[in-house]
Design a protein around this motif. Structure first.
Motif, PDB file in Angstrom:
ATOM      1  N   SER A  65      -3.664   3.022   3.074  1.00  0.00           N
ATOM      2  CA  SER A  65      -3.302   2.408   1.796  1.00  0.00           C
ATOM      3  C   SER A  65      -4.436   2.399   0.782  1.00  0.00           C
ATOM      4  O   SER A  65      -4.225   2.025  -0.372  1.00  0.00           O
ATOM      5  N   GLY A 105       0.757  -1.231   0.000  1.00  0.00           N
ATOM      6  CA  GLY A 105       0.000   0.000   0.000  1.00  0.00           C
ATOM      7  C   GLY A 105       0.786   1.277   0.000  1.00  0.00           C
ATOM      8  O   GLY A 105       1.625   1.515  -0.870  1.00  0.00           O
ATOM      9  N   ASP A 106       0.546   2.116   1.000  1.00  0.00           N
ATOM     10  CA  ASP A 106       0.901   3.529   0.932  1.00  0.00           C
ATOM     11  C   ASP A 106       2.391   3.793   1.008  1.00  0.00           C
ATOM     12  O   ASP A 106       3.162   3.028   1.579  1.00  0.00           O
ATOM     13  N   GLY A 152       3.834  -1.548  -3.851  1.00  0.00           N
ATOM     14  CA  GLY A 152       3.228  -0.227  -3.897  1.00  0.00           C
ATOM     15  C   GLY A 152       3.483   0.440  -5.230  1.00  0.00           C
ATOM     16  O   GLY A 152       4.036  -0.162  -6.163  1.00  0.00           O
ATOM     17  N   THR A 168      -1.148  -4.289   5.824  1.00  0.00           N
ATOM     18  CA  THR A 168      -1.587  -3.074   5.153  1.00  0.00           C
ATOM     19  C   THR A 168      -2.322  -2.221   6.182  1.00  0.00           C
ATOM     20  O   THR A 168      -2.326  -2.552   7.369  1.00  0.00           O
TER      21      THR A 168
END
Length: 622
Positions: A464, A349-350, A386, A460
């Motif tokens: 995200s 994710g982020d 990501g 996660t």
């Protein structure tokens, strides 16, 4: 009809109880060195030396004391600059007369080391030469468990005296029930043991493999039980090395025996099992998770599994077992059926560059990035999935991940801007004053999911923006961790049933509120829930409630403190650390991470060409 050897249960209980009773003389040996203890050498010859492997794993994973398990003959011929005064050298020998072990012992003493001998007979050369001796009258058919229990007690005692393990007394008290639990486990296995006899007797040779705590057992059983005692040819190979040569020997008619444990080495064995299921018709898998140990707690079982266990606990996600997808499910494996270098932890994710406006610097960050980096720093092999922009900020994040040793094979670099956050530090606390997610939002593809399925744990979180994909991540993950941060209850209640490990944040809340929230989240399905309380510490809810206080140290910047807590928590869960020790270690590590600006360092000058989003509000600098 094949008949087994009679099992003398009383004799077996007596010998293993003797191993547990070794705690007092072992403590005396450790205490004799006291603060002078510099390192630990586990130094045996043959099978006795191999059986020290699980204790070496415990110390390597949980303690900062330098621990060595060299081949004794090579130590004597090559030497070691680490061996000398302050070294605790543990020499196991069932007979007490092994010429090799005697030579190892003399060599260690000549260099000023303190020797603790674990022997089966008093009045033997090794017993007489050692500085400290533990005698437990075992025999070949019982020495494996005896040496393992004794070496575990050595490891826990060393850690306790160094302030790294406060559960020693409780563990020793509980160990008194282990001999009976082992008796019951052996009795329950008798029918299968009889069935395995012909499987071991017929083939020309056997390939044995394991990883983590099961590798020493696989090596020991192959060499000392089948080769030495039964004259049966074997090929022991560590599961991580299996795909670097041994796989070429696997075909129908070749016997492959896999020992599957409950620690971080389990996925390595499962990779071998997945391959052999398609290429060998004589595959035997012995799984410690199938063995009941009545009366043994989850914490102690984790230690008996070699320092780490697969944490499942109560609850679990609906419609899915806590063990994850079956290893023969082709959907979890890449093309060709095999993932060669599966990470222990995958974060998804982020990402972001945190732009410190007054300082003129940017720092890589984002929950998924930070957790991966800190997990690598405390000892596991992570991968990050990501999307980065093709700008200076994206290049800075990629460079930082690469420098930290995080696998970036599934990172996309897309046209556009990397996520940016504007940060000001006021009285040691970071204040976000603006930001933009850039190109960081993405849809996981099948290659991502295959990597996730092969990993031991996936993480996660709410930053995200993967909520719509969470059900798929849950199905494909062995265990799924999710950071809810400070999200409202409706958000938590909707997603918590999908995850195994839930983390939430209640900064500066009182303990009772944090405990209540942990119980409410766990009632939704996660088996493990942590609630951080900022400078007040954290609570961890498993089958029981555990609390921690914040560590000591300077606080320069709190950015990423929660992420470093999560990383240390997840690493400890992979290793099977006891919950109380784990939550305190995570809180202490989180405090240490606040001693530098940024989530983990990686400072880069803010480029003049980097487009920054507008600040959303003014900041009072008074």
């Amino acid at each position: 009809m094949l008949q087994g050897q009679p099992f003398d249960t009383d004799r077996y209980r007596r010998i293993q109880a003797g191993a547990v009773a070794s705690a007092a003389p072992i403590a005396a040996a450790v205490d004799a060195l006291g603060e002078r203890l510099r390192n630990v050498f586990l130094l045996g010859a043959g099978g006795a030396g191999i059986l020290m492997g699980p204790a070496a794993l415990v110390l390597g994973a949980r303690s900062t004391v330098p621990t060595f398990q060299p081949v004794g003959a090579e130590l004597v011929t090559q030497g070691s600059r680490h061996l000398g005064q302050g070294s605790l050298v543990v020499v196991p020998s069932l007979s007490g007369t092994s010429a090799d072990a005697v030579e190892h012992l003399r060599y260690a003493k000549d260099r000023g080391a303190t020797v603790l001998a674990l022997v089966g007979h008093a009045g033997t050369p090794i017993a007489d030469l050692a500085d400290h001796v533990v005698v437990n009258e075992a025999a070949d058919d019982t020495s494996s468990e005896s040496f393992y229990l004794q070496s575990l007690v050595v490891a826990l005692t060393v850690m306790n005296r160094r302030g790294e393990y406060d559960g020693l007394d409780a563990s020793l008290a509980e160990l008194t029930g282990v001999p009976e639990a082992l008796v019951q486990a052996k009795l329950a296995f008798e029918d299968r043991a009889l069935a395995l006899g012909p499987a071991f007797a017929d083939p020309d040779y056997h390939i044995f493999s394991g990883a983590g705590a099961t590798w020493p057992q696989a090596y020991y059983f192959a060499m000392c039980i089948l080769e030495e005692m039964q004259w049966i040819r074997t090929r022991p190979v560590h599961a991580s090395d299996f795909f670097h040569g041994t796989l070429e020997l696997v075909e129908d008619g070749v016997s492959v025996v896999l020992l599957k444990g409950e620690d971080a080495g389990r996925p390595l064995v499962e990779r071998v099992a997945a391959f052999c299921a398609d290429h060998a018709d004589r595959l035997t898998v012995l799984d410690s998770a199938d063995v009941a140990l009545p009366g043994v707690s989850a914490d102690l079982r984790g230690l008996l599994a070699g320092g780490a266990r697969r944490t499942a606990g109560a609850g679990g996600r609906p419609g899915r077992t806590t063990a994850g997808p079956p290893v023969d499910d082709a959907s979890v494996l890449p093309e060709g059926g095999l993932l060669m270098d599966a990470p222990q932890l995958v974060t998804v994710g982020d990402n972001v560059v945190d732009c410190y406006l007054e300082l003129g610097y940017m720092y890589p960050g984002g929950n998924a990035v930070n957790v991966a980096v800190h997990a690598r720093r405390v000892g596991v092999e992570p991968a990050y999935i990501g999307a980065l922009g093709d700008d200076e900020a994206g290049a800075a994040i990629m460079a930082a991940l690469t420098a930290e040793g995080v696998d970036t094979g599934r990172v996309r670099v897309l046209p556009g801007a990397t996520a940016r956050a504007l940060v000001r530090v006021i009285d040691g606390n970071r204040v976000f004053t603006g930001g933009d997610v850039g190109v960081s939002r993405f849809d996981p593809d099948e290659d991502d999911l295959r990597l996730i399925a092969a990993a031991g744990l996936t993480h996660t979180g709410e930053c995200s923006m993967l909520e719509e994909h969470l059900a798929v991540l849950a199905r494909r993950s062995r265990r799924l961790s999710f950071d809810f941060s400070e999200r409202p209850w409706d958000y938590i209640a909707a997603l918590a049933p999908l995850v195994d490990i839930a983390i939430a944040s209640l900064p500066e809340s009182d303990a009772s509120r944090a405990e209540d929230l942990a119980r409410e989240i766990r009632a939704c399905g996660p088996s493990i829930v942590a609630v951080t309380r900022g400078a007040a510490g954290a609570v961890l809810l498993t089958d029981e409630l555990h609390t921690s206080v914040a560590g000591d140290g300077p606080v320069v910047d709190t950015l990423g403190a929660g992420d470093s807590f999560i990383a240390r928590l997840l690493v400890g869960l992979l290793r099977g650390e006891p919950p109380q020790q784990l939550v305190q270690a995570a809180s202490t590590y989180a405090t240490r991470s606040c001693a530098e600006v940024g989530a983990f360092g990686g400072r880069t000058a803010l480029p003049d060409t980097l487009s920054l989003p507008p600040e959303r509000h003014s900041v009072d600098h008074s």
